[in-house]
Design a protein around this motif. Sequence first.
Motif, PDB file in Angstrom:
ATOM      1  N   ILE A 608       0.822  -1.211   0.000  1.00 22.78           N
ATOM      2  CA  ILE A 608       0.000   0.000   0.000  1.00 22.78           C
ATOM      3  C   ILE A 608       0.857   1.264   0.000  1.00 22.78           C
ATOM      4  O   ILE A 608       0.583   2.198  -0.776  1.00 22.78           O
ATOM      5  CB  ILE A 608      -1.012  -0.005   1.165  1.00 22.78           C
ATOM      6  N   PRO A 609       1.910   1.373   0.819  1.00 18.27           N
ATOM      7  CA  PRO A 609       2.745   2.579   0.710  1.00 18.27           C
ATOM      8  C   PRO A 609       3.320   2.781  -0.690  1.00 18.27           C
ATOM      9  O   PRO A 609       3.356   3.920  -1.192  1.00 18.27           O
ATOM     10  CB  PRO A 609       3.859   2.321   1.739  1.00 18.27           C
ATOM     11  N   CYS A 610       3.751   1.684  -1.335  1.00 21.33           N
ATOM     12  CA  CYS A 610       4.283   1.818  -2.694  1.00 21.33           C
ATOM     13  C   CYS A 610       3.191   2.185  -3.685  1.00 21.33           C
ATOM     14  O   CYS A 610       3.435   2.944  -4.636  1.00 21.33           O
ATOM     15  CB  CYS A 610       4.970   0.517  -3.118  1.00 21.33           C
ATOM     16  N   ARG A 611       1.991   1.673  -3.457  1.00 23.61           N
ATOM     17  CA  ARG A 611       0.889   2.036  -4.351  1.00 23.61           C
ATOM     18  C   ARG A 611       0.547   3.523  -4.213  1.00 23.61           C
ATOM     19  O   ARG A 611       0.284   4.216  -5.202  1.00 23.61           O
ATOM     20  CB  ARG A 611      -0.329   1.159  -4.054  1.00 23.61           C
ATOM     21  N   LEU A 612       0.547   4.031  -2.988  1.00 26.61           N
ATOM     22  CA  LEU A 612       0.302   5.460  -2.796  1.00 26.61           C
ATOM     23  C   LEU A 612       1.332   6.287  -3.558  1.00 26.61           C
ATOM     24  O   LEU A 612       0.980   7.243  -4.263  1.00 26.61           O
ATOM     25  CB  LEU A 612       0.360   5.800  -1.306  1.00 26.61           C
ATOM     26  N   GLN A 613       2.595   5.924  -3.399  1.00 22.51           N
ATOM     27  CA  GLN A 613       3.655   6.652  -4.099  1.00 22.51           C
ATOM     28  C   GLN A 613       3.450   6.585  -5.609  1.00 22.51           C
ATOM     29  O   GLN A 613       3.536   7.601  -6.311  1.00 22.51           O
ATOM     30  CB  GLN A 613       5.026   6.049  -3.748  1.00 22.51           C
ATOM     31  N   ARG A 614       3.181   5.404  -6.106  1.00 28.99           N
ATOM     32  CA  ARG A 614       3.070   5.206  -7.556  1.00 28.99           C
ATOM     33  C   ARG A 614       1.896   5.993  -8.138  1.00 28.99           C
ATOM     34  O   ARG A 614       2.015   6.624  -9.191  1.00 28.99           O
ATOM     35  CB  ARG A 614       2.915   3.718  -7.886  1.00 28.99           C
ATOM     36  N   HIS A 615       0.759   5.975  -7.475  1.00 24.03           N
ATOM     37  CA  HIS A 615      -0.408   6.688  -8.015  1.00 24.03           C
ATOM     38  C   HIS A 615      -0.166   8.190  -8.049  1.00 24.03           C
ATOM     39  O   HIS A 615      -0.569   8.869  -8.993  1.00 24.03           O
ATOM     40  CB  HIS A 615      -1.655   6.371  -7.185  1.00 24.03           C
TER      41      HIS A 615
END
Length: 679
Positions: A608-615
Motif C-alpha cells: 500500500i505505501p508503494c501504491r500510494l507513491q506510484r499513483h
Amino acid sequence: MPKFPINIFLPAAGLGERLRPVTNHLPKPLLPILGRPLIQVILEKLAAVCTGKIGINLHYKPELIRDWVKNSPYADRVAFFPEDPILGTGGALRNAESFLSSGPFIVHNSDILLNIDFSRLIEEHLASGNIATLVCHRLPHLSNVVIDRNGQVLDVENAGASRPDPSIVADKVAYTGIAVYSPEILKFLPQGVSHATVAWIAASKAGHKVRAMDFTGCYWNDVGNPVTYARGVLDALRENGETVHRSVAARCGRIEIDGYVVLEAGSEVEDGARIRNCIVMPGARVKGNHGNRILGPDYAVALTESDMQPSLHAAEKKRVSLSDPLFANYFGIRPASEGAPLTQNSEPRTQNSPYWSDAILIGLGGSDRRYFRVRNDDKTAVLMECKPDDADYERHLVYTRFFAGHTVPVPGLLSSDEGTKRALFEDLGDTSLYSYMKLPRDNGHIGEVYRRVLDILVKLHTRTMEHVDDCPLLRARIFDYDYLRWETGYFLDRFVVGLRKLELKNRPAIEEEFHRLAKKVDGFPKGIIHRDFQCQNVMVLANGIPRVIDYQGARMAPPAYDIASILWDPYHRLDDGVREQLIEYYVREMKKHSGGKFNEKTFTESLIPCRLQRHMQALGAYGFLSVAKGKKYFLKHVPEALRLLKEEAAAVKADFPVLNHLSTTLDNHIKGTSMGSHS
C-alpha cells in the motif's frame, strides 16, 4: 465560448470518385473517423459556436445522409437542398439562396478535417466588413489563390483544382474549403452550375473585401483519396494517444495485431487473423493476414507503410544511409569509406539507392526521445535518437547490456554511436500490452499474459538482482527518501496545483504526511526495479510473448513499486479477482526463485505505501505531460489514477488523514468538471 446566430452550410453532394471503392458503400460525409462520421465531426465543432440552421446539399446516396441526420442531435435544425445534376461549389450556394440570404453564414466542405478557432474566424468576418473571409494555409503545392499584401483575393489559378500555375510569380495561399460569407456574395453567383471562385473574383473586382485569413500551422486534412482518409483516421487515433480503436459494435475473435488498427462498427475479424496497420470498415468480414490496408465489405485498398502513418509521423519521415556504420553491419551493407571503390555491395551516393531506407517515426509516449523504424526488405530495426544533453542515453545502453546478459527480455542492442547519441535496437513491433488489451480478452487469457509479464519482474527482482554489483551505474542509483519526496512534490505541483488548480491551504500538513510516507517506503529492503513498469512499457509479440522497454529509469527500490505499477495500472484496470490471483502467483514465484531471500510479510506491508507513491507519481506525470507538453490525451487516464489513489488513501486514512481528505476533494472536483468524460 462565444456563440453566433449564423447559419451553417455543408456541401455534401459529391461523388467521392477518388475514394472509390470506399465510397461505393458510403458517401464521403459518412466515412467513419473512429466511430463518428465526418459530418458529425464537423458539426460538433461548428454547432458549438453557430446557433443557426444547418443547410446540406444532396446528390450522391442522399438517403444515407438523410437517415443519419434523422437520427442525429441536429435533425430539427437541418434543411436539405437536393441537386440533380450537381451544381458545383457556387451553384450549391445559389440553389440555397432562400436559406442563406438572411444573414452571414459559414460554409464548411463535408470532406474537410480542420482544427481552428471558429469563434476567431467568425469574429474577424463580422468585424472586418468582408463579403467573404476564406480560411487559407500557405502550402506551396496547393496554393493557387492569388492575394495582395492585405490578403485581398485577386485571382484563382486553375479554379477548383487547387493547382498553382508555376509560370506566375505572386503571393499565393491554399483555400481549405471553409469560408464565412455575407449574403451579398450570392448576387455574384450565376444560376446553374458554377464554382464559388467566380463570386470571389467578381466581388473583389466590384470593390468588395474578399480576404484570405491565414491559419497556417493549424491541422487541415482534405479527405479526398484513400491516403488522406487513412491519415485522418490515424491522426484522430494519435490525438487520442492510441494505436488501436475497436468500436463496441465491432466483432473480433482472438487475433494478432500490430501497428495502427481500427475496427469500425459493423466490422468483423475472424479468429486467427493477423492485421497490421489496417482500417476495417463497416460491413467488412476479415480473415487471414493483412497489412497496410483499408478493408471493406468487398474491397481491400493497398497502401504503403508511409501512407498508414499519422501526419506528424509522415512529416518526420526521413531517409537514412544503410552504409552508415550504425546500420551497415545489421543490414549487411558494406560501410561507406573514403576512397573505397564502388561495387554492387557498396553504396552509390544517391538517396534513391536501395542502400538508403525510409526511417518512419514510431511511438506515442511522453518521452522526448525519438524512435524510428528502419526497414530493408523484410528486415527492420528501431533507431533511437536522443538529444545531446540526454543523461539517460548512457544508462539506456549500459542497462540494456546488463539486463540482456541476465536474460531479462529487453530489445537487443544492435549498435550505437555515442558521438551522435544514437542507437539501433531490435524491433519489437508496435503492440504494447496497453494496445493488446484493447481487444476482447477473457479473464483466463488476461491472467495468462500477465503471469508472463510477472515472470519478467521475478527475473528482474531475483536473478538479475543477485548480479547488481556487475552494474555499478544501477547499483548506485537509489530510490531513496529524497527521490520519494520529489515524487510527492511532483504530484502536488504538477497535478494538484498545476492541472487541477486547487489551492493548498494546508500544505505543511500534507508535506508532513508525505515525509512519513517517504520514510516508510525508504525503510523497506531495496532491489532492482524497472520504476515505470506499466502496460505501455511492455510490448507483446506473437503468441502473447511480452518484452520490456523504457527501462533506463531503473533504480534500487522496494520491489512492490513495480507490482503497484503493473497490477494497479491506470492504463488498464484489472478485474479484482484476476489481480489477487496474480499477486499470489508473484509471491509463489518469488519464493521459488529467490533462494529463501523473499519475505512475503515485508512485501505485503510495502504494497500500500508503494501504491500510494506510484499513483501520485502517475498523476504528477499526467499533469506535466498534459500541461507542459501539451499531450492532452493523458488526461483520460486521470479518473482511474485518482480512483486508485482515493481507494488506497481511504485504506490508510488513520495514518494519512490529510491525504485521504485531499484525494476525496480531488475526486469530487474532477467529477464536477468535463475531465470525467475522458475516462
